[in-house]
Design an enzyme around this catalytic site. Sequence first.
Site, PDB file in Angstrom:
ATOM      1  N   TYR A 108       0.800  -1.316  -0.107  1.00  0.00           N
ATOM      2  CA  TYR A 108       0.006   0.076  -0.024  1.00  0.00           C
ATOM      3  C   TYR A 108       0.860   1.221  -0.052  1.00  0.00           C
ATOM      4  O   TYR A 108       0.773   2.244  -0.768  1.00  0.00           O
ATOM      5  CB  TYR A 108      -1.085  -0.035   1.139  1.00  0.00           C
ATOM      6  N   GLN A 139       0.812   6.180  20.416  1.00  0.00           N
ATOM      7  CA  GLN A 139       0.989   6.486  19.147  1.00  0.00           C
ATOM      8  C   GLN A 139      -0.143   7.583  18.745  1.00  0.00           C
ATOM      9  O   GLN A 139      -1.315   7.434  19.118  1.00  0.00           O
ATOM     10  CB  GLN A 139       1.063   5.340  18.117  1.00  0.00           C
ATOM     11  N   THR A 140      -0.005   8.644  17.726  1.00  0.00           N
ATOM     12  CA  THR A 140      -0.681   9.672  17.609  1.00  0.00           C
ATOM     13  C   THR A 140      -1.359   9.367  16.166  1.00  0.00           C
ATOM     14  O   THR A 140      -0.667   9.038  15.179  1.00  0.00           O
ATOM     15  CB  THR A 140      -0.294  10.781  17.765  1.00  0.00           C
ATOM     16  N   HIS A 182       4.463   5.841  14.487  1.00  0.00           N
ATOM     17  CA  HIS A 182       4.362   6.438  15.817  1.00  0.00           C
ATOM     18  C   HIS A 182       3.556   7.811  15.880  1.00  0.00           C
ATOM     19  O   HIS A 182       3.026   7.988  16.873  1.00  0.00           O
ATOM     20  CB  HIS A 182       5.585   6.578  16.300  1.00  0.00           C
ATOM     21  N   LYS A 183       3.705   8.582  14.997  1.00  0.00           N
ATOM     22  CA  LYS A 183       3.155  10.013  14.816  1.00  0.00           C
ATOM     23  C   LYS A 183       2.546  10.199  13.533  1.00  0.00           C
ATOM     24  O   LYS A 183       3.395   9.839  12.476  1.00  0.00           O
ATOM     25  CB  LYS A 183       4.111  10.981  15.350  1.00  0.00           C
ATOM     26  N   ARG A 184       1.493  10.978  13.513  1.00  0.00           N
ATOM     27  CA  ARG A 184       0.924  11.298  12.264  1.00  0.00           C
ATOM     28  C   ARG A 184       0.259  12.515  12.374  1.00  0.00           C
ATOM     29  O   ARG A 184      -1.011  12.610  13.193  1.00  0.00           O
ATOM     30  CB  ARG A 184       0.127  10.054  11.477  1.00  0.00           C
ATOM     31  N   ASP A 235       1.450   0.590  23.189  1.00  0.00           N
ATOM     32  CA  ASP A 235       1.275   1.350  24.449  1.00  0.00           C
ATOM     33  C   ASP A 235       0.013   2.323  24.405  1.00  0.00           C
ATOM     34  O   ASP A 235      -0.362   3.066  25.517  1.00  0.00           O
ATOM     35  CB  ASP A 235       2.334   2.099  25.074  1.00  0.00           C
ATOM     36  N   ARG A 276      -9.429  -0.550  10.768  1.00  0.00           N
ATOM     37  CA  ARG A 276      -8.862   0.960  11.201  1.00  0.00           C
ATOM     38  C   ARG A 276      -9.568   1.335  12.603  1.00  0.00           C
ATOM     39  O   ARG A 276     -10.736   0.923  13.109  1.00  0.00           O
ATOM     40  CB  ARG A 276      -9.351   1.889  10.150  1.00  0.00           C
ATOM     41  N   GLY A 322       3.074   1.312  -3.012  1.00  0.00           N
ATOM     42  CA  GLY A 322       2.051   1.482  -4.189  1.00  0.00           C
ATOM     43  C   GLY A 322       1.506   2.645  -4.672  1.00  0.00           C
ATOM     44  O   GLY A 322       1.625   3.130  -5.602  1.00  0.00           O
TER      45      GLY A 322
END
Length: 441
Positions: free
Chosen positions: A262, A326-327, A390-392, A323, A303, A265
């Site tokens: 994904y 993660q954002t 971990h972060k987005r 844990d 999701r 791709g």
Amino acid sequence: MSSSLSHRRVEVAMGDEKYGPKVGRQWSVSKPVEYVLREQRLVFVLVGMAMTSLFFVFLQPVSRGPDRSVPDSTSVGVGGYGGGAFGTEKALEKAPYWQQQSAIVNLGGKIPLGLQRKALRIVVTGGAGFVGSHLVDRLIERGDSVIVVDNFFTGRKENVMHHFGNPRFELIRHDVVEPLLLEVDQIYHLACPASPVHYKFNPIKTIKTNVVGTLNMLGLAKRIGARFLLTSTSEVYGDPLEHPQKETYWGNVNPIGVRSCYDEGKRTAETLAMDYHRGAGVQVRIARIFNTYGPRMCIDDGRVVSNFVAQALRKEPMTVYGDGKQTRSFQYVSDLVEGLMRLMEGEHVGPFNLGNPGEFTMLELAEVVKQVIDPSATIEYKENTSDDPHKRKPDISKAKELLGWEPKVALRKGLPLMVEDFRKRIFGDHKEKGTVNSVNM
């Protein structure tokens, strides 16, 4: 006397001019031009009138400068849906045509009252899916004719069946991996499984959809001269080392991981789109979509938002991987559709981040879900999945500046709408005693 006549004949024969056939005159441009300059004065009068008419038709709006009675493109683009929209429409009706068209572009396809707009013929690949079906609703509402192309791997007919019988709606069961011949003005290319559960189910098929499917649709756009919008993803940034993520960031992606079908791709699809744009002149638009939620999401697609909502409704523990620190950033589907339409109707290629910069940890999201559905819901921790970012968080400065777009629906306002949809689909029309709590934004 005869001698004198013969003498005269000799004189003529022996003259300076050599006797022979008549020599043809060579054609010259100068003589007709001289004739026109000397005699045809009317021609110049007509030419002068034509040039004057062209000047006033095409050059006068530019020379006049901007009409101060009409808001600039930035104010129209941002305020077209909120306060001041009525005044904008009134002013636009009196504005020159070129300013009306500029304002329409900045309104993302929303046409002010009194202005006529040509209806478009649009194909939406993946149009029976979660995001695609909401996009189709908006395009039909706007007055366009829409062709939905979907193989129903993740899409559902129920998402678009309310358009059945509408003469401006068509549905084609087709896989974009196979070529398709259509005549349309615009192509929204959304076809691809977007959730980990679905794209990991058949990774080879996923990457074929991203690469071969995108090639087919770009080829179609090239042949028919259609504008092409690619829905890419925030996954092109991988597990980012930059936070928040700007469009200039190249990402940190594992090219051989379980998510690569994904991630890579979509990165390849962006490459193909830009190569068709630069090499073949295709009008391309690229959107990088961040986490989106809302009605019609697949209930068990893996999701995080749909997982938490479905589990809380079923009285199951909400699954948190790792844990829970993660954002992610969550945008409501109507905000995304608005951004896609503004991007398609605008003049900028992109890529553009389309997401909500509001950042939540997984534990914070679980708390919001508990407030909306069931305060007694519990959390279950499991081992994190491979290559999970971990972060987005998107940097949407570019979309704000060039598209006049930013999300409007806060998580605590949009989530109850999604919960109602999930409740009906899981339990039918039956509603539990505990109704959705009303939560302020």
